[in-house]
Design a protein around this motif. Sequence first.
Motif, PDB file in Angstrom:
ATOM      1  N   HIS A 426      -1.240  25.380  74.147  1.00  0.00           N
ATOM      2  CA  HIS A 426      -0.429  26.410  73.489  1.00  0.00           C
ATOM      3  C   HIS A 426      -1.321  27.174  72.503  1.00  0.00           C
ATOM      4  O   HIS A 426      -2.045  26.565  71.706  1.00  0.00           O
ATOM      5  CB  HIS A 426       0.751  25.769  72.751  1.00  0.00           C
ATOM      6  N   PRO A 427      -1.293  28.502  72.535  1.00  0.00           N
ATOM      7  CA  PRO A 427      -2.218  29.280  71.687  1.00  0.00           C
ATOM      8  C   PRO A 427      -2.006  29.092  70.195  1.00  0.00           C
ATOM      9  O   PRO A 427      -2.915  29.400  69.408  1.00  0.00           O
ATOM     10  CB  PRO A 427      -1.914  30.729  72.102  1.00  0.00           C
ATOM     11  N   LEU A 428      -0.850  28.580  69.772  1.00  0.00           N
ATOM     12  CA  LEU A 428      -0.590  28.411  68.345  1.00  0.00           C
ATOM     13  C   LEU A 428      -0.824  26.977  67.875  1.00  0.00           C
ATOM     14  O   LEU A 428      -0.489  26.637  66.744  1.00  0.00           O
ATOM     15  CB  LEU A 428       0.849  28.833  68.016  1.00  0.00           C
ATOM     16  N   VAL A 429      -1.385  26.128  68.743  1.00  0.00           N
ATOM     17  CA  VAL A 429      -1.660  24.731  68.385  1.00  0.00           C
ATOM     18  C   VAL A 429      -3.147  24.551  68.128  1.00  0.00           C
ATOM     19  O   VAL A 429      -3.973  24.793  69.020  1.00  0.00           O
ATOM     20  CB  VAL A 429      -1.177  23.765  69.481  1.00  0.00           C
ATOM     21  N   ALA A 430      -3.470  24.146  66.895  1.00  0.00           N
ATOM     22  CA  ALA A 430      -4.873  23.886  66.565  1.00  0.00           C
ATOM     23  C   ALA A 430      -5.300  22.508  67.048  1.00  0.00           C
ATOM     24  O   ALA A 430      -6.419  22.322  67.526  1.00  0.00           O
ATOM     25  CB  ALA A 430      -5.081  24.015  65.057  1.00  0.00           C
ATOM     26  N   SER A 431      -4.418  21.520  66.900  1.00  0.00           N
ATOM     27  CA  SER A 431      -4.717  20.163  67.371  1.00  0.00           C
ATOM     28  C   SER A 431      -3.407  19.402  67.524  1.00  0.00           C
ATOM     29  O   SER A 431      -2.392  19.753  66.911  1.00  0.00           O
ATOM     30  CB  SER A 431      -5.659  19.428  66.411  1.00  0.00           C
ATOM     31  N   ALA A 432      -3.449  18.358  68.354  1.00  0.00           N
ATOM     32  CA  ALA A 432      -2.245  17.551  68.598  1.00  0.00           C
ATOM     33  C   ALA A 432      -2.650  16.111  68.861  1.00  0.00           C
ATOM     34  O   ALA A 432      -3.646  15.848  69.545  1.00  0.00           O
ATOM     35  CB  ALA A 432      -1.456  18.098  69.786  1.00  0.00           C
ATOM     36  N   VAL A 433      -1.881  15.190  68.306  1.00  0.00           N
ATOM     37  CA  VAL A 433      -2.064  13.766  68.544  1.00  0.00           C
ATOM     38  C   VAL A 433      -0.700  13.185  68.902  1.00  0.00           C
ATOM     39  O   VAL A 433       0.292  13.459  68.216  1.00  0.00           O
ATOM     40  CB  VAL A 433      -2.632  13.036  67.309  1.00  0.00           C
ATOM     41  N   VAL A 434      -0.659  12.410  69.964  1.00  0.00           N
ATOM     42  CA  VAL A 434       0.602  11.819  70.430  1.00  0.00           C
ATOM     43  C   VAL A 434       0.559  10.320  70.187  1.00  0.00           C
ATOM     44  O   VAL A 434      -0.400   9.638  70.577  1.00  0.00           O
ATOM     45  CB  VAL A 434       0.834  12.138  71.918  1.00  0.00           C
ATOM     46  N   LEU A 435       1.615   9.809  69.550  1.00  0.00           N
ATOM     47  CA  LEU A 435       1.688   8.408  69.157  1.00  0.00           C
ATOM     48  C   LEU A 435       2.958   7.765  69.696  1.00  0.00           C
ATOM     49  O   LEU A 435       3.972   8.444  69.894  1.00  0.00           O
ATOM     50  CB  LEU A 435       1.713   8.284  67.628  1.00  0.00           C
ATOM     51  N   PRO A 436       2.945   6.446  69.905  1.00  0.00           N
ATOM     52  CA  PRO A 436       4.185   5.754  70.255  1.00  0.00           C
ATOM     53  C   PRO A 436       4.934   5.344  68.994  1.00  0.00           C
ATOM     54  O   PRO A 436       4.316   5.058  67.959  1.00  0.00           O
ATOM     55  CB  PRO A 436       3.688   4.516  71.001  1.00  0.00           C
ATOM     56  N   ARG A 437       6.241   5.331  69.054  1.00  0.00           N
ATOM     57  CA  ARG A 437       7.037   4.737  67.984  1.00  0.00           C
ATOM     58  C   ARG A 437       8.080   3.838  68.624  1.00  0.00           C
ATOM     59  O   ARG A 437       8.812   4.262  69.523  1.00  0.00           O
ATOM     60  CB  ARG A 437       7.731   5.786  67.125  1.00  0.00           C
ATOM     61  N   ARG A 445       9.199   5.472  72.230  1.00  0.00           N
ATOM     62  CA  ARG A 445       9.194   6.906  72.510  1.00  0.00           C
ATOM     63  C   ARG A 445       7.920   7.528  71.952  1.00  0.00           C
ATOM     64  O   ARG A 445       7.262   6.951  71.085  1.00  0.00           O
ATOM     65  CB  ARG A 445      10.415   7.591  71.885  1.00  0.00           C
ATOM     66  N   LEU A 446       7.608   8.712  72.451  1.00  0.00           N
ATOM     67  CA  LEU A 446       6.417   9.418  72.000  1.00  0.00           C
ATOM     68  C   LEU A 446       6.761  10.392  70.879  1.00  0.00           C
ATOM     69  O   LEU A 446       7.767  11.103  70.938  1.00  0.00           O
ATOM     70  CB  LEU A 446       5.784  10.188  73.162  1.00  0.00           C
ATOM     71  N   ILE A 447       5.899  10.431  69.856  1.00  0.00           N
ATOM     72  CA  ILE A 447       6.005  11.385  68.774  1.00  0.00           C
ATOM     73  C   ILE A 447       4.750  12.256  68.807  1.00  0.00           C
ATOM     74  O   ILE A 447       3.632  11.729  68.829  1.00  0.00           O
ATOM     75  CB  ILE A 447       6.099  10.689  67.396  1.00  0.00           C
ATOM     76  N   ALA A 448       4.924  13.569  68.834  1.00  0.00           N
ATOM     77  CA  ALA A 448       3.788  14.493  68.848  1.00  0.00           C
ATOM     78  C   ALA A 448       3.533  15.017  67.439  1.00  0.00           C
ATOM     79  O   ALA A 448       4.416  15.623  66.826  1.00  0.00           O
ATOM     80  CB  ALA A 448       4.058  15.651  69.795  1.00  0.00           C
ATOM     81  N   VAL A 507       4.463   8.875  60.247  1.00  0.00           N
ATOM     82  CA  VAL A 507       5.638   9.079  61.094  1.00  0.00           C
ATOM     83  C   VAL A 507       6.743   8.111  60.712  1.00  0.00           C
ATOM     84  O   VAL A 507       7.924   8.461  60.641  1.00  0.00           O
ATOM     85  CB  VAL A 507       5.257   8.927  62.587  1.00  0.00           C
ATOM     86  N   ARG A 508       6.371   6.854  60.448  1.00  0.00           N
ATOM     87  CA  ARG A 508       7.383   5.865  60.044  1.00  0.00           C
ATOM     88  C   ARG A 508       8.068   6.289  58.749  1.00  0.00           C
ATOM     89  O   ARG A 508       9.279   6.109  58.587  1.00  0.00           O
ATOM     90  CB  ARG A 508       6.735   4.490  59.865  1.00  0.00           C
ATOM     91  N   ASP A 509       7.298   6.825  57.820  1.00  0.00           N
ATOM     92  CA  ASP A 509       7.878   7.248  56.542  1.00  0.00           C
ATOM     93  C   ASP A 509       8.804   8.447  56.712  1.00  0.00           C
ATOM     94  O   ASP A 509       9.826   8.562  56.038  1.00  0.00           O
ATOM     95  CB  ASP A 509       6.769   7.602  55.549  1.00  0.00           C
TER      96      ASP A 509
END
Length: 614
Positions: A426-437, A445-448, A507-509
């Motif tokens: 996506h042109p407006l995304v500088a970086s992304a990390v996907v984590l499980p919760r 589930r996945l949290i982006a 993410v938990r917080d």
Amino acid sequence: MVRQYPDHIAVTDGDSELTYRELDAKSDVIADELLSAGVVAGSHVGLYVARGSGTVAGLLGILKCGAAYVPIDPNYPAERARWTVGDSASVAVVTTSDLAPAFTGLDVRTVRLELLPASGAPRPDAVHPGGTGPAYIIYTSGSTGEPKGVLVGHHEVVRLFSATREWFGFGPDDVWTVFHSAAFDFSVWEIWGALLHGGRLVVVPRDVARSPAAFHELLRSERVTVVNQTPAAFRRLAAVDARAPLPLESLRTVVLGGERLDPATLRDWIDRHGDERPELVNMYGITEATVHASYRRLSRADLDADGPSPIGVPLRDLTFHVRGPDGEPVPDGQPGELHIEGPGVAAGYLHRPELTQERFSGSAPHTGERSEAASAHRACRTFRTGDRVVRLDDGQYGYLGRTDDQIKIRGFRVEPGEVEALLGRHPLVASAVVLPRDYGEDDVRLIACVVPTEGSTDGAPEKLVDELRDLALSLPDQLRPSAYELLETLPLTPNGKADRAALSALVRDRHRTDSTETGGADAAGAGIAAVQARVTAIWRSVIDIDDIGPDADFFDLGGTSLTLLRMFEQVNKAFGTDLDITVLIEGATVRNLASHVAAVAAPGSPLPRTEEFG
């Protein structure tokens, strides 16, 4: 099996049945059509059909041509199906007319099951009996941003059942279910476990697979003897079994696999049934080692045992090596990475020579040769799994987790890198990390976590989130993030990589675990508005989202199939009902569910605090 049990029922699909003779004839027609379409031995052929007897006949017809089948889940987005056909270089696709439009514009022939004649003569001289060539190609999530196809041969599948024969003793009196998608390799165990032993295979419709109560009733009515489940799915089946009016009298074997097992979750089941019949077996496995690689018969003693998840001993023709980061063996009792050696190890990844070289050793393309040299070569192939295990004092093995970021969600392998690569386009995304919760009860589930480009979301962050959700629709369900966190920056480790541990804590917080009290009206007597408010409160707690409109779709809000089951458990407990997920066939919305609840809810049920649902 056709010659030995021609009139035995091979497949039960709803109200219809196919004998082994009929299944053989139906697959002959498919094979004849594929051969006419130019399929030859060594070809790859897509299989894109709704679960049913057509799935079984289709894969048999493909194999009869000497081709390898490439299963594609019909619930995957059309874009994913097209990509898989292209990457696998499939020359044809076995499908149906309603699904065939997904391949419009591709240079691929489609064989549509419902248009084939009821009977016909195959070309016996072209039908390939199998051997050491590829039997199927199953795609797993890829860390580089694209899925990778695992080449698994006929020999690897056949020896899987030879290696486990003494433990299970499968035979023609067994009744199996095919519960899993053909794109998930657990289905290989289910389908061939039945057909290679003359047993009966019961196809589980998708809506039944999503309803533990309906699945329990199918197991009982079809007198199923062998059931295969991920631990998360079995946990919910066991909960239904605890209150079911009629027992599963025919069930003799439960095979668990696909994800980590916590034996303590089996306590209620074993308290009711004991640990002898049905027997409970945990099997560690991985697609690259042909479904299952270990065997552990579970007992009551496992319920209170401390330590890692028990996965037992390697199958009789496999060897486990536990190695440290330097590749050298580690002493018993010390954790290390599992390397699997033996004839169950696949040939490698399709069109991924560098990745094959990285993960496999001693592997080579299948040649179809039956020589002693070829057999010896198969026996010495080794696969580096990326799983952390430990060899225990009794010679058994315990599973500890992953050495990398790979996640298991409902049995599917998920590489966060594949999702991160998509979001990063996506042109407006500088970086992304996907984590499980983990929301509890195996609901992962996945949290982006997304860092937008500077100034791109000023005043309208919701717009970017909506666009990312739309972008993720091209992914299978298990790869779609359930929530998106927009951050100014990512926390980094000293070596400059994203600090996933710090992100997980953040993410938990940010995600609440409970809510405020919703009020104190009476239950159904307060009318549909009160019921709708209570259902909304439950959804907020289970999905972990505050803003839920009455007509918002459960899955669009980030819910998963497992989350849906948890939500129904909460609703039924709160209202004293026994509703099943099939009531949402017209739409998974608060308004729709509330109308069904109001129609059957126990009068006078008190309005619970939302904390009860956390």
